[in-house]
Design a protein around this motif. Structure first.
Motif, PDB file in Angstrom:
ATOM      1  N   ALA A   1     -35.028  16.199  -0.506  1.00 34.74           N
ATOM      2  CA  ALA A   1     -34.825  15.576   0.871  1.00 34.74           C
ATOM      3  C   ALA A   1     -33.397  15.926   1.296  1.00 34.74           C
ATOM      4  O   ALA A   1     -33.166  15.921   2.805  1.00 34.74           O
ATOM      5  N   ARG A   2     -32.433  16.158   0.567  1.00 32.49           N
ATOM      6  CA  ARG A   2     -31.158  16.407   0.972  1.00 32.49           C
ATOM      7  C   ARG A   2     -31.000  17.682   0.785  1.00 32.49           C
ATOM      8  O   ARG A   2     -29.493  18.091   0.800  1.00 32.49           O
ATOM      9  N   GLY A   3     -31.911  18.794   0.578  1.00 33.19           N
ATOM     10  CA  GLY A   3     -31.570  20.293   0.685  1.00 33.19           C
ATOM     11  C   GLY A   3     -31.299  20.962  -0.768  1.00 33.19           C
ATOM     12  O   GLY A   3     -31.069  22.109  -0.675  1.00 33.19           O
ATOM     13  N   TYR A   4     -31.625  20.138  -1.904  1.00 36.98           N
ATOM     14  CA  TYR A   4     -31.397  20.954  -3.201  1.00 36.98           C
ATOM     15  C   TYR A   4     -32.932  21.137  -3.534  1.00 36.98           C
ATOM     16  O   TYR A   4     -33.727  20.442  -3.289  1.00 36.98           O
ATOM     17  N   VAL A   5     -32.773  22.314  -4.437  1.00 38.38           N
ATOM     18  CA  VAL A   5     -33.870  22.447  -5.187  1.00 38.38           C
ATOM     19  C   VAL A   5     -34.056  21.726  -6.156  1.00 38.38           C
ATOM     20  O   VAL A   5     -33.054  21.408  -7.095  1.00 38.38           O
ATOM     21  N   GLY A   6     -35.359  21.002  -6.466  1.00 38.87           N
ATOM     22  CA  GLY A   6     -35.298  20.078  -7.753  1.00 38.87           C
ATOM     23  C   GLY A   6     -36.234  20.520  -8.719  1.00 38.87           C
ATOM     24  O   GLY A   6     -37.545  21.210  -8.442  1.00 38.87           O
ATOM     25  N   LEU A   7     -35.960  20.282 -10.057  1.00 40.82           N
ATOM     26  CA  LEU A   7     -36.809  20.753 -11.074  1.00 40.82           C
ATOM     27  C   LEU A   7     -36.620  19.493 -12.231  1.00 40.82           C
ATOM     28  O   LEU A   7     -35.800  19.349 -12.723  1.00 40.82           O
ATOM     29  N   VAL A   8     -37.780  18.719 -11.801  1.00 39.61           N
ATOM     30  CA  VAL A   8     -38.060  17.473 -12.700  1.00 39.61           C
ATOM     31  C   VAL A   8     -39.000  17.697 -13.931  1.00 39.61           C
ATOM     32  O   VAL A   8     -40.171  18.378 -13.681  1.00 39.61           O
ATOM     33  N   TYR A   9     -38.674  17.211 -15.210  1.00 37.81           N
ATOM     34  CA  TYR A   9     -39.795  17.794 -16.208  1.00 37.81           C
ATOM     35  C   TYR A   9     -39.607  16.476 -17.162  1.00 37.81           C
ATOM     36  O   TYR A   9     -38.909  15.698 -17.204  1.00 37.81           O
ATOM     37  N   SER A  10     -40.617  16.521 -17.789  1.00 36.14           N
ATOM     38  CA  SER A  10     -41.072  15.573 -18.914  1.00 36.14           C
ATOM     39  C   SER A  10     -40.363  15.958 -20.284  1.00 36.14           C
ATOM     40  O   SER A  10     -40.433  17.119 -20.641  1.00 36.14           O
ATOM     41  N   GLY A  11     -39.397  15.208 -20.751  1.00 37.66           N
ATOM     42  CA  GLY A  11     -38.624  15.581 -21.984  1.00 37.66           C
ATOM     43  C   GLY A  11     -39.753  15.792 -23.285  1.00 37.66           C
ATOM     44  O   GLY A  11     -40.741  15.316 -23.239  1.00 37.66           O
ATOM     45  N   LEU A  12     -39.265  16.583 -24.252  1.00 38.87           N
ATOM     46  CA  LEU A  12     -40.011  16.826 -25.302  1.00 38.87           C
ATOM     47  C   LEU A  12     -40.551  15.696 -25.883  1.00 38.87           C
ATOM     48  O   LEU A  12     -39.844  14.701 -26.258  1.00 38.87           O
ATOM     49  N   GLY A  13     -41.800  15.764 -26.331  1.00 33.86           N
ATOM     50  CA  GLY A  13     -42.482  14.543 -26.896  1.00 33.86           C
ATOM     51  C   GLY A  13     -42.739  13.527 -25.667  1.00 33.86           C
ATOM     52  O   GLY A  13     -43.472  12.539 -26.453  1.00 33.86           O
ATOM     53  N   PHE A  14     -42.542  13.560 -24.613  1.00 31.96           N
ATOM     54  CA  PHE A  14     -43.045  12.535 -23.595  1.00 31.96           C
ATOM     55  C   PHE A  14     -43.734  13.280 -22.580  1.00 31.96           C
ATOM     56  O   PHE A  14     -43.881  14.226 -22.196  1.00 31.96           O
ATOM     57  N   GLY A  15     -44.736  12.350 -22.067  1.00 31.80           N
ATOM     58  CA  GLY A  15     -45.524  12.632 -20.866  1.00 31.80           C
ATOM     59  C   GLY A  15     -46.493  13.623 -21.255  1.00 31.80           C
ATOM     60  O   GLY A  15     -46.963  13.568 -22.391  1.00 31.80           O
ATOM     61  N   LYS A  16     -46.534  14.623 -20.678  1.00 35.32           N
ATOM     62  CA  LYS A  16     -47.496  15.849 -21.174  1.00 35.32           C
ATOM     63  C   LYS A  16     -46.880  16.968 -21.677  1.00 35.32           C
ATOM     64  O   LYS A  16     -47.286  18.049 -21.931  1.00 35.32           O
ATOM     65  N   SER A  17     -45.307  16.812 -21.948  1.00 36.52           N
ATOM     66  CA  SER A  17     -44.833  18.006 -22.696  1.00 36.52           C
ATOM     67  C   SER A  17     -44.993  17.689 -24.264  1.00 36.52           C
ATOM     68  O   SER A  17     -45.300  16.676 -24.907  1.00 36.52           O
ATOM     69  N   GLY A  18     -44.945  18.958 -24.745  1.00 29.74           N
ATOM     70  CA  GLY A  18     -45.360  18.986 -26.360  1.00 29.74           C
ATOM     71  C   GLY A  18     -43.859  18.920 -26.870  1.00 29.74           C
ATOM     72  O   GLY A  18     -42.900  18.475 -26.702  1.00 29.74           O
ATOM     73  N   CYS A  19     -43.996  19.135 -28.305  1.00 31.25           N
ATOM     74  CA  CYS A  19     -43.120  18.915 -29.478  1.00 31.25           C
ATOM     75  C   CYS A  19     -42.828  17.553 -29.749  1.00 31.25           C
ATOM     76  O   CYS A  19     -43.193  16.708 -29.133  1.00 31.25           O
ATOM     77  N   LEU A  20     -41.914  17.597 -30.879  1.00 29.36           N
ATOM     78  CA  LEU A  20     -41.664  16.310 -31.335  1.00 29.36           C
ATOM     79  C   LEU A  20     -40.390  15.496 -30.567  1.00 29.36           C
ATOM     80  O   LEU A  20     -39.743  16.256 -29.980  1.00 29.36           O
ATOM     81  N   ILE A  21     -40.351  14.298 -30.618  1.00 28.04           N
ATOM     82  CA  ILE A  21     -39.146  13.363 -29.955  1.00 28.04           C
ATOM     83  C   ILE A  21     -37.914  13.925 -31.072  1.00 28.04           C
ATOM     84  O   ILE A  21     -37.960  13.665 -32.126  1.00 28.04           O
ATOM     85  N   SER A  22     -36.786  14.356 -30.800  1.00 32.79           N
ATOM     86  CA  SER A  22     -35.765  14.759 -31.529  1.00 32.79           C
ATOM     87  C   SER A  22     -34.438  14.370 -31.137  1.00 32.79           C
ATOM     88  O   SER A  22     -33.470  15.005 -31.207  1.00 32.79           O
ATOM     89  N   LEU A  23     -34.505  13.373 -30.039  1.00 35.68           N
ATOM     90  CA  LEU A  23     -33.339  12.419 -29.737  1.00 35.68           C
ATOM     91  C   LEU A  23     -32.225  13.220 -29.216  1.00 35.68           C
ATOM     92  O   LEU A  23     -30.889  13.200 -29.272  1.00 35.68           O
ATOM     93  N   ASP A  24     -32.606  14.070 -28.138  1.00 35.98           N
ATOM     94  CA  ASP A  24     -31.797  14.990 -27.347  1.00 35.98           C
ATOM     95  C   ASP A  24     -30.909  15.894 -28.236  1.00 35.98           C
ATOM     96  O   ASP A  24     -29.761  16.193 -27.861  1.00 35.98           O
ATOM     97  N   ASP A  25     -31.564  16.385 -29.113  1.00 32.79           N
ATOM     98  CA  ASP A  25     -30.709  17.358 -30.008  1.00 32.79           C
ATOM     99  C   ASP A  25     -30.465  18.778 -29.331  1.00 32.79           C
ATOM    100  O   ASP A  25     -31.207  19.024 -28.750  1.00 32.79           O
ATOM    101  N   PRO A  26     -29.166  19.086 -29.092  1.00 32.75           N
ATOM    102  CA  PRO A  26     -28.871  20.084 -28.402  1.00 32.75           C
ATOM    103  C   PRO A  26     -29.337  21.541 -29.125  1.00 32.75           C
ATOM    104  O   PRO A  26     -29.756  22.285 -28.300  1.00 32.75           O
ATOM    105  N   ARG A  27     -29.778  21.473 -30.249  1.00 29.84           N
ATOM    106  CA  ARG A  27     -30.507  22.601 -30.791  1.00 29.84           C
ATOM    107  C   ARG A  27     -31.951  22.750 -30.657  1.00 29.84           C
ATOM    108  O   ARG A  27     -32.680  23.628 -30.806  1.00 29.84           O
ATOM    109  N   THR A  28     -32.552  21.698 -30.018  1.00 32.15           N
ATOM    110  CA  THR A  28     -33.968  21.638 -29.471  1.00 32.15           C
ATOM    111  C   THR A  28     -34.101  21.293 -28.255  1.00 32.15           C
ATOM    112  O   THR A  28     -34.537  22.166 -27.520  1.00 32.15           O
TER     113      THR A  28
END
Length: 594
Positions: free
Chosen positions: A104-131
């Motif tokens: 609404a303020r003119g920015y392109v937004g990309l909002v996603y479900s983190g790994l392991g949450f919502g309908k995103s796949g993969c395991l929960i890896s605690l925001d590991d930078p390598r994953t």
């Protein structure tokens, strides 16, 4: 798992997911509606669901996202982008307000479900930078035009600094805060970060030791087990046959190292080999281990009312980033994981970005670094909410603890070593907790929580004289203590850190009528490295006014209901004399205590 949560707390923890998931969910005027008074004109936008197949943690999985594209933004009229993901237990739905607000303020937004949450796949890896960080970098590739979504959609309308280098910032809270630093460590193309209420060192967050971070800390069992149950419950909360989301029957939805960390902490023991592995893993998925790779300008926002990720976590990230020359500023708002929302503060559920202090700072940060508006005022280096005076206090840096008091043998705090009375006092710990600071998720869920208390004989307190004028503390108090505990001394070198003495330091505000307030319900857990030596405790940072007539009380307690305590009975004696006594250093910015 030993000391598992009772059934009532399991259900409690699982239902906490929605509340914990979206600390930054916000609403903006609907398309075509009039904006709220004082806000920018709300533009219209389209929302397109997208999926991205990524390689993360040795697995191939799908990331579920929504693309918010402002009307009028195209290849000929590109706009900078804002990337965001959810808090722990949430999904793109719980964070959709961020996409709406910035679109609404003119920015392109990309909002996603983190790994392991919502309908995103993969395991929960605690925001590991390598994953998690690498997966988010794949979404930055999409914004750069380097890759398409799985359905072929491309983003050729995002402003670019160079071919393949999009103008993109990130914002989000808690789990959605740490991912920003993990992504910036994996991908230098990020231009601005705004992490809210997140961690610096998970080893400290889950098992803090406020005296010595090299010694294993004191397990914060309520918070840790609550989040663990929320994570393990994801396949039930979001049913899916996606094999990338399943680890094993013993560790259903988390990366194996994350499960083993929780199991070890719940065991109540700290064997050397297992503990070293646990600490190494917890820190490897924490900014403390990779901040030297983060170059993006960062506006840190942390909550004063937060026993999960306290203000000290943000200050450590702040000090490290500034020490590396990264443009970094920090705000201590009132609200955190433990509640504390105040009227007029940023409430992203209401979308009051233009009318709140923190919201204005966020918009200015993105104006400067995403819109390249060099005239945008990003504000002072440090600001803090104060409930005793209108507006935020500001300073060039976080005040240091420099006003010293002495622990007298008669239970008073005095401002001159010569005033210290000789004396010894003792407390004992019992097999059950005898002090209470909080029921950790009560503030988030809005359920009742008993007032803090300490049972007689299980703590020691030192009180100041009544204040003759208000005194304001902003920063981390520090206490230097020396205790005697023969029971602890006999077993502290057993090779298992669990045998070392545990105690809890904290500050109360005592009113003239004797009513005691534990400031923000915060305590400083300590596993004493060596009871034969003096040690220094860094208490949780606060921004608090002690009013005229009130007393400051420093307390050392044997236990706390929110933490694992001592293994075995370990009575403690504290002796004071003018030539040898404990000290309490206060970060006073106004007034005096003594």
């Amino acid at each position: 798992m030993s000391r598992a949560l009772p059934r009532s707390r399991k259900l409690f923890a699982l239902t906490a997911g929605a509340a914990l998931a979206a600390p930054l969910a916000l609403a903006v005027p609907a398309q075509g509606a009039q904006p709220a008074p004082g806000s920018l004109a709300a533009g219209t936008y389209t929302v397109t669901p997208l999926h991205f197949t990524v390689q993360a943690g040795g697995r191939s999985c799908v990331v579920d996202a929504d693309l918010y594209r402002p009307d009028g933004v195209d290849a000929a009229h590109p706009a900078p982008a804002v990337l965001a993901t959810n808090g722990f237990g949430g999904s793109k739905t719980s964070t959709e307000g961020i996409g709406k607000a910035f679109a609404a303020r003119g920015y392109v937004g990309l909002v996603y479900s983190g790994l392991g949450f919502g309908k995103s796949g993969c395991l929960i890896s605690l925001d590991d930078p390598r994953t998690d960080g690498v997966a988010a970098a794949g979404l930055v590739d999409f914004l750069a035009g380097r890759r398409a979504a799985d359905d072929g959609t491309r983003a050729d309308f995002v402003a670019q600094d160079a071919p393949g280098d999009p103008r993109v910032g990130m914002i989000g809270g808690s789990y959605g805060g740490a991912i920003q630093m993990a992504t910036a460590a994996a991908d230098p193309r990020l231009d601005a970060l705004v992490p809210f209420i997140t961690w610096n060192d998970l080893a400290y967050s889950l098992a803090p030791n406020n005296a010595d971070r090299a010694t294993p800390g004191v397990f914060k069992w309520q918070w840790a087990n609550g989040f663990y149950l929320i994570g393990e419950g994801q396949p039930l909360l979001e049913p899916s046959l996606d094999p990338s989301r399943i680890n094993s029957l013993n560790c259903l939805h988390f990366a194996t190292d994350a499960c083993e960390t929780v199991l070890l902490l719940n065991s109540g023991t700290y064997p050397q080999v297992g503990t070293d592995k646990m600490l190494a893993y917890a820190r490897s998925v924490s900014p403390v281990s990779y901040l030297d790779k983060v170059k993006a300008p960062t506006l840190l926002v942390q909550g004063q009312t937060d026993s999960l990720f306290n203000l000290n976590e943000a200050q450590r990230s702040y000090d490290r980033l500034r020490g590396m020359g990264v443009d970094t500023k920090m705000i201590w708002q009132s609200a955190g994981h433990s509640g504390g929302q105040k009227p007029g503060e940023l409430d992203l559920g209401q979308g009051n970005l233009e009318t709140s202090y923190v919201g204005q700072r966020v918009l200015a940060w993105f104006d400067r670094y995403l819109r390249r508006d060099q005239a945008a005022d990003t504000g002072p280096a440090f600001a803090y909410y104060r409930d005793w005076q209108s507006g935020y206090g500001t300073a060039a840096q976080v005040p240091a603890a420099g006003s010293r008091l002495y622990l007298s043998g008669d239970g008073t705090l005095v401002d001159d070593r010569a005033k210290v009375a000789r004396g010894s006092r003792m407390y004992a710990n019992l097999p059950v907790p005898t002090s209470h600071s909080e029921f950790s998720l009560a503030g988030t869920l809005g359920v009742p929580d008993p007032q803090p208390y300490d049972l007689a004989g299980t703590y020691l307190g030192w009180r100041s004289a009544p204040l003759t004028a208000p005194a304001d503390l902003v920063g981390s108090p520090r206490a230097t203590l020396k205790v005697a505990s023969p029971s602890a001394a006999r077993v502290q070198d057993s090779g298992d850190a669990a045998d070392k003495l545990v105690l809890f330091a904290k500050l109360y505000d005592v009113a003239p009528d004797g009513t005691k307030t534990l400031v923000n319900r915060l305590v400083a857990p300590v596993r004493v490295p060596d009871v034969n030596r003096a040690f220094t405790v860094e208490l949780p940072a606060i921004a608090h006014r002690y009013e005229t007539g009130h007393r400051l009380e420093f307390v050392v307690a044997a236990s706390d209901t929110a933490y694992f305590g001592n293994r075995g009975i370990k009575p403690v004696t504290v002796t004071s004399a003018p030539e040898d006594t404990g000290t309490l250093d206060l970060p006073l910015v106004n007034g005096r205590v003594g």
